[in-house]
Design an enzyme around this catalytic site. Sequence first.
Site, PDB file in Angstrom:
ATOM      1  N   GLU B 195     -46.570 -12.441  24.585  1.00  8.59           N
ATOM      2  CA  GLU B 195     -47.244 -13.559  23.912  1.00  8.59           C
ATOM      3  C   GLU B 195     -47.477 -13.312  22.426  1.00  8.59           C
ATOM      4  OE1 GLU B 195     -48.269 -12.418  26.886  1.00  8.59           O
ATOM      5  OE2 GLU B 195     -48.052 -14.143  28.209  1.00  8.59           O
ATOM      6  N   HIS B 264     -58.132 -15.466  34.628  1.00  3.71           N
ATOM      7  CA  HIS B 264     -57.222 -16.626  34.551  1.00  3.71           C
ATOM      8  C   HIS B 264     -57.979 -17.945  34.534  1.00  3.71           C
ATOM      9  CE1 HIS B 264     -54.336 -13.570  35.731  1.00  3.71           C
ATOM     10  NE2 HIS B 264     -53.343 -14.411  35.528  1.00  3.71           N
TER      11      HIS B 264
END
Lengths: 344, 461
Positions: B195, B264
Amino acid sequence: MVKKAKPAAKRATRSKKANANIVDYDKEQELHAYHEMLLIRRFEEKAGQLYGMGHIGGFCHLYIGQEAVVTGIQAVMTEGDQVITSYRDHGHMLACGMEPSRVMAELTGRQGGYSKGKGGSMHMFSKEKHFYGGHGIVGAQVPLGTGLAFHNKYKENGNVSVAYFGDGASNQGQVYESFNMAELWELPVIYVIENNRYAMGTAVTRSSALTDFSKRGSSFNIPGMKVDGMDVRAVHAAGIEAMEHCRSGKGPIILEMETYRYRGHSMSDPAKYRSKDEVQKMRSESDPIEQVRQRLVGKEWASEDELKAIDKQIREVVGDAADFSLKDPEPAPSELYTDVYIEA
Amino acid sequence: MPTEILMPALSPTMEHGKLAKWTVKEGDSVTSGDVIAEIETDKATMEVEAVDEGVIGKIVVPEGTENVVVNKVIAVLLVDGESMEGWSEGATPSAATEKEVVSPSAPSAETVPAQPASAPKLEIASDPDIPAGTKMVSTTVREALRDAMAEEMRKDEDVFVMGEEVAEYQGAYKVTQGLLDEFGKKRVVDTPITEHGFAGIGVGAALAGLKPIVEFMTFNFAMQAIDQIINSAAKTLYMSGGQMGAPIVFRGPNGAAARVGAQHSQCYAAWYSHIPGLKVVAPYTAADAKGLLKSAIRDPNPVIFLENEIVYGQSFDVPDMDDFTLPIGKARIHRQGSDVTLVSFGIGVRYAHDAAEELAQQGISAEVIDLRSLRPLDMDTVIASVQKTNRCITIEEGFPQSGVGAEISARLMSDAFDYLDAPVLRITGKDVPMPYAANLEKLALPNVGEIIEAVKAVTYK
């Protein structure tokens, strides 16, 4: 952007590359290099002086000692090739052809600076000169520079992006994330690692498991070359090879420049982590400008007087830049709120 | 006792699916690992394997059946010479009835998901940006997002999508489905799982003039990339004195899904809305998702586009227009009301809407505002509403401290103090990392009951 598969055997041999042979400069090249490097040297000396007088604030990282790196690489660039670097960026900007007075005015935080005084020493840009900064987070310019190369490949414009970073940044994770994608997608980017031996105050031997930075791309099959970064001709020769590599569509390449900074990491660094002798030895034996000067004199391509005249002329340019940077007004208070967004 | 084969849950948010195909018939012998059926959801087609050795005694749900709820008995397996005698559907306690929608992993009806299980049909007050009489087409949020990207990519060669699994896999949540086929590998770029690196490459490409759409599989992973988002994308325009901007969109699901745990489930709305130089959009409806994503892609500034996994499959009316865009920075009144203003965004609008419905039955009229954008924040719409209702409750899934509600509360204090008849109250996610246990997760998220309680407190009822 997915590349075609290459035979593994061929690729395995790519990570080690012979160092480019130094090609002698002709008179014109020597004089040009002398002029370019001396401009950076005198500019940085002046910046250091203005810092000491309180005219430049914050962080200020001088490039003195490393001038041959940007000068040699700039010599192999063509219109549209991009440059991106860290916060030690004054030399890169001058090499790109940015105006000394506007760079200096940015250092003093004035409206005529490249960023209207809003960027400072570490954050200057010039779209016109394809200079993409000027980045203050160690290593962050590496993915950005890789993105510039992504743009070049996407637009098929034949340009190459040159991303400069230091031995310190070479230990950042995002550098390797970039290496991976650059090789995977065969992006035209030259990674120039300016190994000046110290990441701030930490010697490479204390910070790096592998101090041969030219091999830092070997996990990704990115070839690398070790270059004498104090000899502008060596840098130039390596630059030619690297440009050929990128322009022929072979993807990224790494150039490790073995160089040295004479001053501290920033103006507030007394550089106690190395001996005065070490610095003095580099200055007297390897100085990039002195090397060119000796060749010019030795080959009788320039007399001492002619070189003094060049120096005088450069001092004038730098003096004018300093004058401008002190006389130019600070940005108007209304500039505080401009340039946050582009109107959609 | 015959073994019941239940409709499996294939993802944390799956509630029902289509039984596309049986690959066995009654009387067939199977061993564990044999593929016995194929199931389709809006995201993917998956194979169902036998988990035991035996003979298929009965196929309860015929192939081609749509909307089979998770945990429903779909077939019966006979082991060791068992017979179907004595078996009847629903006789065993574990089987869910057809009417009941059960969370994928919820063991009983008491622990159904914290989120309302099925999407309520929203009566959306008409949007002044949509011309009256426009034909509407029912579209999922997922399709709306895909359509927005496809339309902008057709218009502008410089727009491309990059991210993990966006191309060949067709998107981890199928939002980029079909884009690779139409636009090819050059413009739909699968990245490695990296990322920080690909966010930086996206920003670099944007500085040079391309218009990247960077998909994060979830914004939880964007924390790896947040330096490039903030230091490089958001600040460069200012640092360059206006010379160089980054026309880039960072998009992906944000906030809690269902039972995916602390790492998450975070909502980043407040984080990004803190940053000058970024625009932050958090749509709820499919129409907003489409109109705002198209605007985000065209915007010359970096835009954070916060989606929500739970609403990807929800359908809304989307105007059938050639080029439907919505302005970033404009809230919309979802429901008119006079007693209290409920302000939310993203999936929070669902809670606000459900609370307003229930309050209406109790004679309290709540106005529901969907902020849609968090930066710029449309305080004019909020203040105009509060001038009418004199009360405000904010609803968000993020943490309470320094949240979006805290900001709205502070701005109402400074800009609408005289109109307030009660303190502004915030309904937020609780001040804890998201727990996994179904009951605790439900407690950690905002709920309709809390909103109603808060409304009653500020209306003194």
